[in-house]
Enzyme design. Structure first.
Site, PDB file in Angstrom:
ATOM      1  CE  LYS A 216      -3.689   2.369   2.571  1.00  0.00           C
ATOM      2  NZ  LYS A 216      -4.572   2.362   3.727  1.00  0.00           N
ATOM      3  NE  ARG A 226      -5.890   9.521   3.632  1.00  0.00           N
ATOM      4  CZ  ARG A 226      -4.716   9.589   3.451  1.00  0.00           C
ATOM      5  NH1 ARG A 226      -4.032  10.947   3.462  1.00  0.00           N
ATOM      6  NH2 ARG A 226      -3.816   8.585   3.265  1.00  0.00           N
ATOM      7  NE  ARG A 239      -3.516   7.918   7.095  1.00  0.00           N
ATOM      8  CZ  ARG A 239      -4.727   7.651   7.059  1.00  0.00           C
ATOM      9  NH1 ARG A 239      -5.468   6.908   5.971  1.00  0.00           N
ATOM     10  NH2 ARG A 239      -5.767   8.393   7.842  1.00  0.00           N
ATOM     11  CD  GLU A 255       5.623  -3.802   3.456  1.00  0.00           C
ATOM     12  OE1 GLU A 255       5.098  -4.774   4.167  1.00  0.00           O
ATOM     13  OE2 GLU A 255       6.024  -2.860   3.988  1.00  0.00           O
ATOM     14  CE  LYS A 270      -5.843   1.842  -0.661  1.00  0.00           C
ATOM     15  NZ  LYS A 270      -6.395   1.977   0.586  1.00  0.00           N
ATOM     16  CB  SER A 296     -11.429   7.088  -3.529  1.00  0.00           C
ATOM     17  OG  SER A 296     -10.142   7.715  -2.669  1.00  0.00           O
ATOM     18  CE1 TYR A 335     -14.964   3.389  -3.003  1.00  0.00           C
ATOM     19  CE2 TYR A 335     -13.058   3.677  -4.216  1.00  0.00           C
ATOM     20  CZ  TYR A 335     -13.810   3.451  -2.992  1.00  0.00           C
ATOM     21  OH  TYR A 335     -12.935   3.627  -2.001  1.00  0.00           O
TER      22      TYR A 335
HETATM   23  C1  PBG Z   1      -7.382   3.014   5.603  1.00  0.00           C
HETATM   24  C2  PBG Z   1      -7.971   2.651   4.051  1.00  0.00           C
HETATM   25  C3  PBG Z   1      -7.537   3.881   2.961  1.00  0.00           C
HETATM   26  C4  PBG Z   1      -8.254   3.435   1.968  1.00  0.00           C
HETATM   27  C5  PBG Z   1      -8.568   2.251   2.027  1.00  0.00           C
HETATM   28  N1  PBG Z   1      -8.206   1.721   3.553  1.00  0.00           N
HETATM   29  C6  PBG Z   1      -7.266   5.215   3.426  1.00  0.00           C
HETATM   30  C7  PBG Z   1      -5.729   5.539   3.591  1.00  0.00           C
HETATM   31  O1  PBG Z   1      -4.891   4.941   3.691  1.00  0.00           O
HETATM   32  O2  PBG Z   1      -5.606   6.724   3.704  1.00  0.00           O
HETATM   33  C8  PBG Z   1      -8.215   4.128   0.809  1.00  0.00           C
HETATM   34  C9  PBG Z   1      -9.333   3.747  -0.370  1.00  0.00           C
HETATM   35  C10 PBG Z   1      -9.468   4.621  -1.455  1.00  0.00           C
HETATM   36  O3  PBG Z   1      -8.936   5.742  -1.421  1.00  0.00           O
HETATM   37  O4  PBG Z   1     -10.711   4.338  -2.142  1.00  0.00           O
HETATM   38  N2  PBG Z   1      -8.502   2.447   6.428  1.00  0.00           N
END
Ligand code: PBG
Length: 346
Positions: A216, A226, A239, A255, A270, A296, A335
């Protein structure tokens, strides 16, 4: 070369990659405080909603009707329900647990129920882990006397890996008790998969599956999400101390190797479209199913450009999902899942 490209049926016959409804997972948001069939549109994700439990169940029934094999659940809570450890993630009566029970009751085994396993949606600071201050000792009793007199830079706050994992184990058990099929740890803490596997096994939940967000990357493409979960992370906060640096490719293999050795059943990459090389590497290096999350921001970019009339939404979505599949993904979280299922069903 053009002989095999002449007609649509010929192209169909020789296509190397095929997108299927069986590949798709639909992410869904469930919000506390909504009743009946209420749902709230998400501004940053046109066409997506924060659901009440009633409307979530109705949506799941639709997904089943479309033949979509799985959904991924995210909880949204009021600011007042957040605290520094994200208790609303593991409370047995929290929104996600109630939603899982309702889905299980109404859908049985007709759809795979996956749940995001993290605390960022539920912490008042918005991080995926609990915070500690390495400077607390030095600041000594000045901190005890006036804990709010210090800002983050003085405290040097950082995410505490192992304390966070203890919470993740509690979340895994709460979701398992509620009847989830798949827990999906997304917080990028070291050792999270092994700890969750042990906690599940010790409780007798041998059949619960772990889909790990293994690779990730720290990405701006999570921005619209968010907003969707009303995360509290500050505008200047990020993060990068736990999510991967987009500069790194080999690191993703490490990982994944660690996660598989700790017991991950499915590994995920992702975002998707910026990580096609990583998806490919992982596909070639491991034998477990590989998932990719079209996040997203990827969704929002396609929506915005198509709403402006600059690109055609349907063909852009199909092309991007096909590219993700061609790179090596077996499972795509998107989505667009329902839209694509409708197109593929035509
Ligand atoms: C963390 C989480 C995130 C997403 C999925 N699980 C947010 C992040 O790490 O900031 C993002 C999913 C998306 O952007 O569609 N719980």
């Amino acid at each position: 070369m053009r002989r095999l490209r002449r007609t649509p049926v010929l192209r169909r016959l020789v296509a190397e990659t095929k997108l299927s409804v069986d590949d798709l997972v639909a992410p869904l948001f469930v919000r506390e405080g909504l009743s009946g069939q209420d749902r709230v549109p998400i501004d940053t994700l046109a066409g997506q909603y924060q659901h009440s439990i009633g409307s979530l169940v109705a949506e799941a029934q639709q997904l089943i009707g479309l033949g979509i094999p799985a959904l991924m659940l995210f909880g949204v809570v009021e600011q007042a329900s957040k605290d520094d450890i994200g208790s609303a993630a593991f409370d047995p009566e929290a929104i996600v647990q109630r939603a899982i029970r309702a889905l299980r009751e109404s859908c049985g085994d007709e759809i795979v129920i996956m749940a995001d396993l993290c605390i960022d949606e539920y912490t008042d600071h918005g991080h995926c882990g609990v915070l500690r201050s390495p400077n607390a000792k030095r600041l000594g009793n000045r901190i005890q006397q006036a804990p709010n007199a210090f800002d983050n830079s003085e405290l040097g706050l950082e995410v505490d890996n192992d304390a966070t994992i203890e919470l993740y184990k509690k979340i895994a058990l709460a979701q398992a008790n509620a009847g989830v099929d798949v827990v999906a740890p997304s917080g990028m803490m070291d050792g999270q998969v092994g700890a969750i596997r042990t906690a599940l096994d010790e409780a007798g939940y041998f059949e619960k599956i772990i889909l790990s967000y293994s690779a990730k990357y720290a990405s701006t493409l999570y921005g619209p999400f968010r907003d969707a979960v009303e995360v509290s992370l500050g505008a200047n906060d990020d993060r990068r101390s736990y999510q991967q640096n987009p500069a790194n490719r080999r690191e993703a293999l490490l990982e994944v190797e660690l996660d598989i050795s700790e017991g991950a059943d499915i590994v995920m990459v992702k975002p998707a479209i910026t990580c096609l090389d990583v998806i490919r590497d992982i596909r070639l290096a491991s034998e477990v199913p590989v998932a990719a999350y079209q996040v997203s921001g990827e969704y929002a970019m396609i929506k915005a450009a198509s709403q402006a009339g600059w690109i055609d939404e349907e063909s852009t979505v199909l092309e991007q999902l096909l590219a993700i599949k061609r790179a090596g993904a077996d499972i795509i979280i998107t989505y667009f899942a329902s839209d694509v299922a409708r197109v593929l069903g035509r």
